[in-house]
Write a protein that holds these residues in place. Structure first.
Motif, PDB file in Angstrom:
ATOM      1  N   ASP A  49      25.040  -0.010   9.562  1.00  0.00           N
ATOM      2  CA  ASP A  49      25.655   0.523   8.342  1.00  0.00           C
ATOM      3  C   ASP A  49      24.592   0.967   7.335  1.00  0.00           C
ATOM      4  O   ASP A  49      24.787   1.937   6.613  1.00  0.00           O
ATOM      5  CB  ASP A  49      26.575  -0.526   7.715  1.00  0.00           C
ATOM      6  CG  ASP A  49      27.309   0.023   6.501  1.00  0.00           C
ATOM      7  OD1 ASP A  49      28.002   1.046   6.660  1.00  0.00           O
ATOM      8  OD2 ASP A  49      27.158  -0.536   5.410  1.00  0.00           O
ATOM      9  N   ASP A  53      24.273   4.569   5.442  1.00  0.00           N
ATOM     10  CA  ASP A  53      24.082   4.774   4.000  1.00  0.00           C
ATOM     11  C   ASP A  53      22.915   5.724   3.731  1.00  0.00           C
ATOM     12  O   ASP A  53      22.977   6.559   2.830  1.00  0.00           O
ATOM     13  CB  ASP A  53      23.835   3.431   3.299  1.00  0.00           C
ATOM     14  CG  ASP A  53      25.091   2.593   3.233  1.00  0.00           C
ATOM     15  OD1 ASP A  53      26.188   3.144   3.520  1.00  0.00           O
ATOM     16  OD2 ASP A  53      25.009   1.396   2.916  1.00  0.00           O
ATOM     17  N   ARG A  92      32.354   5.236   3.893  1.00  0.00           N
ATOM     18  CA  ARG A  92      33.378   4.194   3.764  1.00  0.00           C
ATOM     19  C   ARG A  92      33.795   3.658   5.128  1.00  0.00           C
ATOM     20  O   ARG A  92      34.103   2.474   5.276  1.00  0.00           O
ATOM     21  CB  ARG A  92      34.623   4.750   3.056  1.00  0.00           C
ATOM     22  CG  ARG A  92      34.542   4.759   1.561  1.00  0.00           C
ATOM     23  CD  ARG A  92      34.200   3.406   0.974  1.00  0.00           C
ATOM     24  NE  ARG A  92      35.108   2.345   1.375  1.00  0.00           N
ATOM     25  CZ  ARG A  92      34.748   1.086   1.589  1.00  0.00           C
ATOM     26  NH1 ARG A  92      33.491   0.704   1.455  1.00  0.00           N
ATOM     27  NH2 ARG A  92      35.630   0.184   1.934  1.00  0.00           N
ATOM     28  N   GLY A  95      31.469   1.149   6.092  1.00  0.00           N
ATOM     29  CA  GLY A  95      31.747  -0.069   5.337  1.00  0.00           C
ATOM     30  C   GLY A  95      32.897  -0.862   5.945  1.00  0.00           C
ATOM     31  O   GLY A  95      32.870  -2.095   5.984  1.00  0.00           O
ATOM     32  N   LEU A  96      33.898  -0.161   6.455  1.00  0.00           N
ATOM     33  CA  LEU A  96      35.037  -0.848   7.071  1.00  0.00           C
ATOM     34  C   LEU A  96      34.626  -1.516   8.388  1.00  0.00           C
ATOM     35  O   LEU A  96      35.121  -2.599   8.709  1.00  0.00           O
ATOM     36  CB  LEU A  96      36.196   0.136   7.274  1.00  0.00           C
ATOM     37  CG  LEU A  96      36.866   0.553   5.948  1.00  0.00           C
ATOM     38  CD1 LEU A  96      37.682   1.832   6.125  1.00  0.00           C
ATOM     39  CD2 LEU A  96      37.748  -0.564   5.403  1.00  0.00           C
ATOM     40  N   VAL A  98      31.748  -2.808   8.859  1.00  0.00           N
ATOM     41  CA  VAL A  98      31.087  -4.036   8.392  1.00  0.00           C
ATOM     42  C   VAL A  98      32.125  -5.100   8.044  1.00  0.00           C
ATOM     43  O   VAL A  98      31.952  -6.287   8.344  1.00  0.00           O
ATOM     44  CB  VAL A  98      30.182  -3.742   7.169  1.00  0.00           C
ATOM     45  CG1 VAL A  98      29.687  -5.041   6.531  1.00  0.00           C
ATOM     46  CG2 VAL A  98      29.005  -2.875   7.585  1.00  0.00           C
ATOM     47  N   HIS A  99      33.229  -4.681   7.453  1.00  0.00           N
ATOM     48  CA  HIS A  99      34.275  -5.652   7.119  1.00  0.00           C
ATOM     49  C   HIS A  99      34.864  -6.305   8.364  1.00  0.00           C
ATOM     50  O   HIS A  99      35.122  -7.507   8.376  1.00  0.00           O
ATOM     51  CB  HIS A  99      35.382  -4.986   6.303  1.00  0.00           C
ATOM     52  CG  HIS A  99      35.035  -4.903   4.863  1.00  0.00           C
ATOM     53  ND1 HIS A  99      34.895  -6.018   4.074  1.00  0.00           N
ATOM     54  CD2 HIS A  99      34.755  -3.864   4.057  1.00  0.00           C
ATOM     55  CE1 HIS A  99      34.564  -5.652   2.857  1.00  0.00           C
ATOM     56  NE2 HIS A  99      34.469  -4.343   2.821  1.00  0.00           N
ATOM     57  N   TYR A 189      41.857  -2.921   7.663  1.00  0.00           N
ATOM     58  CA  TYR A 189      40.571  -2.244   7.890  1.00  0.00           C
ATOM     59  C   TYR A 189      40.720  -1.133   8.926  1.00  0.00           C
ATOM     60  O   TYR A 189      40.237  -0.020   8.724  1.00  0.00           O
ATOM     61  CB  TYR A 189      39.496  -3.234   8.341  1.00  0.00           C
ATOM     62  CG  TYR A 189      39.226  -4.355   7.356  1.00  0.00           C
ATOM     63  CD1 TYR A 189      39.372  -4.166   5.986  1.00  0.00           C
ATOM     64  CD2 TYR A 189      38.828  -5.618   7.789  1.00  0.00           C
ATOM     65  CE1 TYR A 189      39.141  -5.202   5.079  1.00  0.00           C
ATOM     66  CE2 TYR A 189      38.577  -6.654   6.893  1.00  0.00           C
ATOM     67  CZ  TYR A 189      38.746  -6.442   5.548  1.00  0.00           C
ATOM     68  OH  TYR A 189      38.519  -7.459   4.658  1.00  0.00           O
TER      69      TYR A 189
END
Lengths: 221, 221
Positions: A49, A53, A92, A95-96, A98-99, A189
């Motif tokens: 991730d 970025d 994003r 990021g999801l 990663v969640h 997610y």
């Protein structure tokens, strides 16, 4: 579009394709870690991730540099601003992933997905991966037709999301609160991930059309 | 920044302030509807969100028109691109207010928040509203100091979110799976809402500084 601008825009597009591939790989890893309750694999998603970025910043900086130097207007400008939106959506999605990975890390060594939900979540993970694969191709080939399909492909994910709640809220649900909480969050997610794919699909249709009209696709209210 | 550009940018800024006020009101309504299990009030949030979407488009179009006409570079350009990011964050916050409202609609006439969680969610709603109020002021006054405080203010929300999971996952949790699923989702919506406030806070600090450096604030990985 002027040919020289097109060349420069193509470099932005290539970075978006690299990002989309990295995002797909991040979610594949996150899903694999989820089903295997694999702590190491889940931890690697965060590293990936961070790369996503960086790519997001590369796109931002390159678009800004291009606007400054070329001073595009009309369709050219709209395409550059759309590239920023695609990049933000991809960021994003990373990021999801990663969640999803964090749910695995939080519950380790216990698997976060209960046996009752494994089939549904494997289907959600597969749907996310198919959407991602199609998105990569649509972005790489500027394929508006393929991109337009993503909207209806997302119906599969929406149905799985609905099914998930039916299972968790049925009186027979045996797994207690913790499994239901993880299930609700994981479902959210994956569903959001697919929403971003659909959103980028709308952007790709617009980009493939050469920036003919401003896109105002809402991924969800 | 050139004075005439500053005037035009101020008009974009005014629209962002109007948006931020509308978003705050949407979340206030959604929270009020949640605690009162008020179907009509919850339904109104969707209407308000449609207004927010329109404002988002106004900002997008105005920024695009400004870039086309003024061909800004450097700090001026970065400020316009940052305004687009603020607008996108505000639009998502409106979407999260709709999500809170939908939980109310889905569970009506039963209150979606169980008695055990009412105190926590009232605190989350209050934290969201305080963050929103500060955000409106920071945006309107270009107040970098106030905007910078939003980061630490968000710690309150994060703590409440942690507390929420402690309550739901404690062995004494009496409310069953449905209450926990709604609790997990609502918690996520409020937490994400606050994340977007923090993100905009970083943008406001940047804008108040006249676009000195590119912001790359990540709201979450």
């Amino acid at each position: 579009m002027r040919a020289d601008f097109q060349d420069e825009f193509a470099r932005v597009g290539s970075t978006l394709v690299i990002m989309a591939k990295a995002v797909r790989e991040a979610m594949r890893q996150a899903s694999a870690a989820l089903f295997a309750a694999d702590h190491n694999l889940a931890a690697q998603v965060t590293v990936r991730d961070a790369e996503i970025d960086v790519l997001n910043r590369v796109v931002d900086d390159r678009v800004q540099e291009l606007i400054s130097r070329r001073q595009p207007i009309g369709g050219d400008l709209r395409m550059l601003l759309t590239a920023l939106q695609v990049s933000a959506d991809l960021e994003r999605m990373g990021g999801l992933a990663v969640h999803v990975a964090r749910v695995t890390l939080r519950r380790h060594p216990v698997p976060a997905v209960t046996p009752e939900l494994t089939g549904l979540f494997k289907a959600m993970a597969a749907a996310a991966d198919e959407l991602s694969a199609k998105l990569v191709t649509a972005l790489a080939d500027h394929d508006a037709e393929l991109a337009a399909q993503l909207d209806s492909d997302d119906d599969t994910m929406d149905q799985l999301h609905t099914d998930l709640f039916s299972v968790m809220l049925s009186p027979e649900w045996p797994m207690g609160v913790e499994g239901a909480v993880d299930g609700a969050l994981l479902g959210r997610y994956y569903e959001r991930y697919a929403d971003h794919v659909v959103n980028i699909g709308h952007h790709v249709v617009f980009l493939a059309g050469g920036g003919v009209r401003a896109p105002h696709a809402d991924i969800e209210p």
